[in-house]
Design a protein around this motif. Structure first.
Motif, short mmCIF file in Angstrom:
data_model
loop_
_atom_site.label_atom_id
_atom_site.label_comp_id
_atom_site.label_asym_id
_atom_site.label_seq_id
_atom_site.Cartn_x
_atom_site.Cartn_y
_atom_site.Cartn_z
N HIS A 59 -75.83 152.19 37.33
CA HIS A 59 -76.15 150.87 36.75
C HIS A 59 -75.06 149.87 37.06
O HIS A 59 -73.97 149.90 36.49
N HIS A 61 -74.63 145.54 38.57
CA HIS A 61 -75.28 144.31 39.07
C HIS A 61 -74.48 143.79 40.25
O HIS A 61 -73.44 143.15 40.08
N ALA A 119 -79.09 147.08 38.99
CA ALA A 119 -79.66 147.34 37.67
C ALA A 119 -80.80 146.41 37.27
O ALA A 119 -81.52 146.72 36.33
N HIS A 274 -75.61 150.89 29.22
CA HIS A 274 -74.46 150.21 28.57
C HIS A 274 -74.47 150.33 27.05
O HIS A 274 -74.47 149.34 26.31
N ASP A 388 -71.28 148.49 33.38
CA ASP A 388 -72.36 147.52 33.48
C ASP A 388 -71.87 146.34 34.34
O ASP A 388 -72.07 145.19 34.00
N ASN A 391 -70.56 143.05 33.58
CA ASN A 391 -70.66 142.58 32.19
C ASN A 391 -69.51 143.01 31.29
O ASN A 391 -69.00 142.21 30.51
ZN LIG Z 1 -76.81 145.81 33.15
#
Ligand SMILES: [Zn+2]
Length: 570
Positions: A59, A61, A119, A274, A388, A391
């Protein structure tokens, strides 16, 4: 491609139960083979070093429109450097939390990673996602289209049209060259179009008269109807709010009683991502506390669920998610700049910078919660390392997270750096946890476990004969004394990396862009004229593009595709 013999390394391979034995690894024609099958291999001396399969990120991005928005609107994130003068690795590398495509590929390779699962792919923008995947060197990628706020999905589920929903899901996976079913704040992002949100699993979605619980359950059913490699992959409602752990447990429970139907070896029917962001007690930021123990009590006793951490790394970063209402909430909290988008009938997104400061109590509590999830895991094959990205922090911090997981001393050093140390200890469990993970458990959380959960254990995550020859060699001798920082240094800078038998890192230098592939899932279902009529009708009535311009086709987008065929016909 020839033969290779990686000799005398300390091998960690959970797939075969190998825990640091001194072994040789044989490679021929891009696959792992028995060493006895080699005739005149090139030899790599790995004596005194750690050898693992290539890393697998479940996962992250890394590509697509919201990542690009992050790159554009954060010039302060750019760290320009061109450290490598080799003929292969000669691109400017820039960006910290939102690195350029080249830096993304190179930095993952430097950590020994070979596969990254993007993701969240907005279906309408899947051509852009694939163009950036194409431009990201070395690592294989897959991307998950988002379904949890898609009008087709919501209508089929509202009307209990299970077969039509499965047929539409299969069609969208093919149209977007997607890999798995992703859900982000199910129903909530659609509700945001009306200025609302769905914070609990039984909140109604405006107009559609359906709830997040029905969406999640319906998509798990579609996933198992089709028998996809990966399970349904959920970012649940109520992310990032004090007291949200009950929503997380309610979401977990939606998987109860459902058995996996997949020929690809996974045991779970739900991957919850997450989970750090979903494990908060209290009812305000003043009294927020860790509920990681309650969350892990559930995960430890239910083997049809897998999770990943979403570990906060205490950096300045760029948050980005299809959870549009959450990003609006976040910009109201931190008053930093905000980008927001609505993606027609499908999803939305937002981007907001964030500074996880060790001086802020909540950030320190978040840091504790992520580590608690991993350290309270009874089965590291079901709890995976992620940030994540970007994030909770940039993926380049994975070696630092390894250090925190493997060293109590390193954790204590971090506690000492917190401004509100006593209050943080009071609100969390981490200070009382002595566990130090070993390299075998790290290999479970970063390789064997995520590969299995993705349904890709026949390719990645291990070093057994027949698997892809993805082999990472690190300057780390597990049998000699080491300082915590040695872990971070060694695993952030692989000595060698072989990807499907091609050496992409040699003596710490990127020497090849490898043979990057894009994985996608072609799920074949019985012909379904109803769904195709629905698709054509919605494109005529609502979409700003025609159906012909929607589907991702051709060599331009996927120059080196790897198609996973799934037969769901009857
Ligand atoms: Zn995510």
């Amino acid at each position: 491609m020839g033969e290779l013999l990686i000799k005398n390394g300390f091998v960690f391979d959970p797939l075969q139960g190998i825990k640091g034995d001194r072994m040789d690894i044989g490679v021929r024609d891009g696959k792992i083979v028995e060493t006895s099958a080699l005739s005149s291999p090139k030899t790599i001396d790995a004596a005194g070093m750690t050898v693992m399969a290539g890393g697998v990120d479940i996962h992250s991005h890394v590509v697509g429109p919201k990542v690009n928005v992050g790159r554009l609107f954060r010039p302060e994130d750019k760290l320009f450097k061109s450290p490598h003068k080799s003929p292969t690795c000669n691109r400017m590398e820039m960006g910290f939390s939102v690195p350029s495509t080249f830096k993304t590929g190179y930095d993952y390779a430097r950590m020994g990673y070979v596969f990254v699962n993007e993701a969240a792919m907005p279906p309408l923008h899947s051509p852009h996602v694939h163009e950036e995947i194409r431009d990201t060197p070395i690592i294989d990628n897959a991307a998950m289209p988002v379904f949890g706020n898609n009008w087709f999905t919501l209508e089929y589920l509202k009307n209990h049209e299970i077969e039509n929903n499965a047929a539409y899901t299969a069609w969208l996976l093919r149209a977007t060259r997607g890999f798995a079913i992703k859900v982000v704040n199910p129903g909530g992002t659609e509700a945001w179009g009306w200025g609302l949100n769905c914070e609990h699993i039984h909140d109604p979605v405006p107009y559609f008269d359906i709830t997040p619980a029905q969406i999640v359950k319906g998509l798990i059913e579609a996933n198992e109807y089709l028998g996809l490699p990966h399970s349904m992959h959920v970012h649940a409602n109520n992310l990032g709010n004090p007291g949200n752990y009950t929503t997380t447990l309610d979401t977990f429970k939606l998987s109860e009683g459902i058995k996996p139907n997949s020929k690809f070896g996974r045991d779970q029917v739900m991957h919850h991502t997450h989970v750090q962001f979903h494990s908060y007690g209290g009812d305000s930021w003043a009294n927020v506390e860790s509920k990681a123990k309650e969350i892990m009590d559930y995960v430890n006793s239910h083997d049809n669920i897998t999770i990943d951490m979403g570990q906060v790394t205490l950096d300045e970063t760029t948050t980005m998610t299809a959870d549009g209402p959450f990003e609006h909430h976040l910009t109201e909290l931190n008053h930093l700049k905000w980008a927001n988008a609505d993606v027609e009938l499908e999803t939305g997104s937002g981007v907001v910078p964030y500074i996880y400061s060790p001086s802020i109590k909540v950030c320190a509590i978040q840091w504790c919660i992520g580590l608690e999830l991993a350290l309270l895991a009874k089965d590291p094959m079901r709890v995976f390392m992620t940030t994540d990205h970007p994030n909770a922090g940039p993926f380049i911090r994975y070696p630092r997270i390894m250090k925190w997981l493997m060293s109590r001393e390193a954790r204590e050093q971090q506690f000492d750096a917190f401004k509100h140390k006593d209050k943080v200890i009071e609100a969390t469990n981490l200070a009382g946890i002595d566990r130090e993970l070993d390299l075998y458990e790290i290999a479970q959380m970063t390789r064997a476990g995520p590969a299995k959960a993705l349904g890709l254990a026949h390719m990645y995550g291990g070093l057994a004969p027949g698997l892809d020859a993805d082999v990472a060699v690190f300057d780390f001798n597990p049998n000699e004394p080491y300082a915590p920082d040695d872990i971070e240094k060694a695993f952030g800078n692989a000595r060698h990396l072989f990807k499907t038998g091609v050496q992409v890192i040699s003596d710490h230098e990127v020497v090849s862009n490898g043979n990057k592939r894009t994985l996608w899932v072609n799920a074949r279902v019985n012909e379904n004229p109803q769904v195709m009529r629905d698709v054509k009708e919605k494109f005529l009535r609502y979409y700003t593009v025609t159906l012909n311009n929607y589907e991702v086709t051709g060599h331009h987008y996927l120059p080196n595709p790897y198609v996973i065929e799934v037969d769901a016909t009857e």
